[in-house]
Design an enzyme around this catalytic site. Structure first.
Site, PDB file in Angstrom:
ATOM      1  N   ILE A 134      41.089 -27.326 -28.521  1.00 38.28           N
ATOM      2  CA  ILE A 134      40.295 -28.073 -29.501  1.00 38.28           C
ATOM      3  C   ILE A 134      38.920 -28.152 -28.846  1.00 38.28           C
ATOM      4  O   ILE A 134      38.720 -28.900 -27.900  1.00 38.28           O
ATOM      5  CB  ILE A 134      40.880 -29.475 -29.785  1.00 38.28           C
ATOM      6  CG1 ILE A 134      42.257 -29.350 -30.442  1.00 38.28           C
ATOM      7  CG2 ILE A 134      39.920 -30.265 -30.680  1.00 38.28           C
ATOM      8  CD1 ILE A 134      42.955 -30.670 -30.720  1.00 38.28           C
ATOM      9  N   PRO A 135      37.978 -27.327 -29.307  1.00 36.19           N
ATOM     10  CA  PRO A 135      36.758 -27.039 -28.540  1.00 36.19           C
ATOM     11  C   PRO A 135      35.685 -28.130 -28.570  1.00 36.19           C
ATOM     12  O   PRO A 135      34.582 -27.944 -29.095  1.00 36.19           O
ATOM     13  CB  PRO A 135      36.262 -25.755 -29.197  1.00 36.19           C
ATOM     14  CG  PRO A 135      36.703 -25.882 -30.620  1.00 36.19           C
ATOM     15  CD  PRO A 135      38.037 -26.575 -30.559  1.00 36.19           C
ATOM     16  N   CYS A 136      35.992 -29.269 -27.953  1.00 36.08           N
ATOM     17  CA  CYS A 136      35.021 -30.361 -27.920  1.00 36.08           C
ATOM     18  C   CYS A 136      33.789 -30.003 -27.086  1.00 36.08           C
ATOM     19  O   CYS A 136      32.758 -30.659 -27.208  1.00 36.08           O
ATOM     20  CB  CYS A 136      35.681 -31.648 -27.440  1.00 36.08           C
ATOM     21  SG  CYS A 136      36.526 -31.518 -25.869  1.00 36.08           S
ATOM     22  N   HIS A 137      33.864 -28.943 -26.298  1.00 37.63           N
ATOM     23  CA  HIS A 137      32.693 -28.486 -25.563  1.00 37.63           C
ATOM     24  C   HIS A 137      31.614 -27.958 -26.511  1.00 37.63           C
ATOM     25  O   HIS A 137      30.464 -27.831 -26.128  1.00 37.63           O
ATOM     26  CB  HIS A 137      33.066 -27.420 -24.520  1.00 37.63           C
ATOM     27  CG  HIS A 137      33.712 -26.204 -25.093  1.00 37.63           C
ATOM     28  ND1 HIS A 137      35.075 -26.157 -25.371  1.00 37.63           N
ATOM     29  CD2 HIS A 137      33.211 -24.993 -25.443  1.00 37.63           C
ATOM     30  CE1 HIS A 137      35.374 -24.959 -25.870  1.00 37.63           C
ATOM     31  NE2 HIS A 137      34.263 -24.238 -25.919  1.00 37.63           N
TER      32      HIS A 137
END
Length: 180
Positions: A135-138
């Site tokens: 889950i690409p919170c970056h």
């Protein structure tokens, strides 16, 4: 239901993957903020859990530069409905692209049928993402262009965004307060 975990040596350091019988529920950096609050206490280490194996293949592909699709991973991050909605929206951010906390807040408000939503509330949900990288919170940045708010550390956020080909020269790096 026995939770199982597996350590994965990534280019960013050791990652801990956790799965139940049906889905991947956690992926954390060794020294990630909030990890201790989010991580289950009772787990059994394994190297042959099929979901954990699939997740390691996904990570192998991702770190090899492939635009990995997480739709084949059975994901079930634990959290309330608000956090799950935010994580779902973050999962829609394409590889190599970014969105601001404000943009995500507008989308949350839209999906909830509200006029507005607090970007700070969204930031809290982003910071408690139990499935980093997948889950690409970056890919979430401040509205002023600041690379802020990554519980794995800003250094890792920068590496992941560069890995995905994001041009960072237009973003503010918090440690120096200047653009890179």
């Amino acid at each position: 239901m026995q939770l199982q975990n597996l350590s994965y040596n990534s280019p960013l350091g050791k990652l801990l993957l956790v799965a139940n019988d049906h889905s991947l529920i956690g992926l954390w950096y060794e020294k990630q903020m909030y990890k201790e609050k989010m991580m289950p206490k009772e787990m059994k280490e394994t190297d042959n859990h099929p979901i954990l194996k699939t997740a390691t293949y996904w990570l192998d592909d991702y770190f090899a530069g492939e635009k990995s699709d997480s739709s084949n991973l059975p994901l079930n991050p634990e959290g309330g409905s608000f956090r799950k909605l935010v994580w779902s929206i973050i999962s829609e951010i394409p590889y190599g692209k970014v969105q601001t906390y404000g943009e995500i807040a507008k989308e949350v408000a839209k999906r909830l049928g509200k006029e507005t939503m607090s970007a700070q509330a969204v930031g809290g949900a982003v910071g408690h993402n139990p499935l980093c990288i997948i889950i690409p919170c970056h890919r979430v940045v401040g509205s002023n262009g600041s690379l802020t708010g990554y519980s794995g550390g800003i250094d890792k956020k920068i590496i992941l965004l560069e890995h995905e080909g994001v041009e960072l020269s237009k973003y503010i790096i918090p440690q120096t307060g200047t653009r890179k």
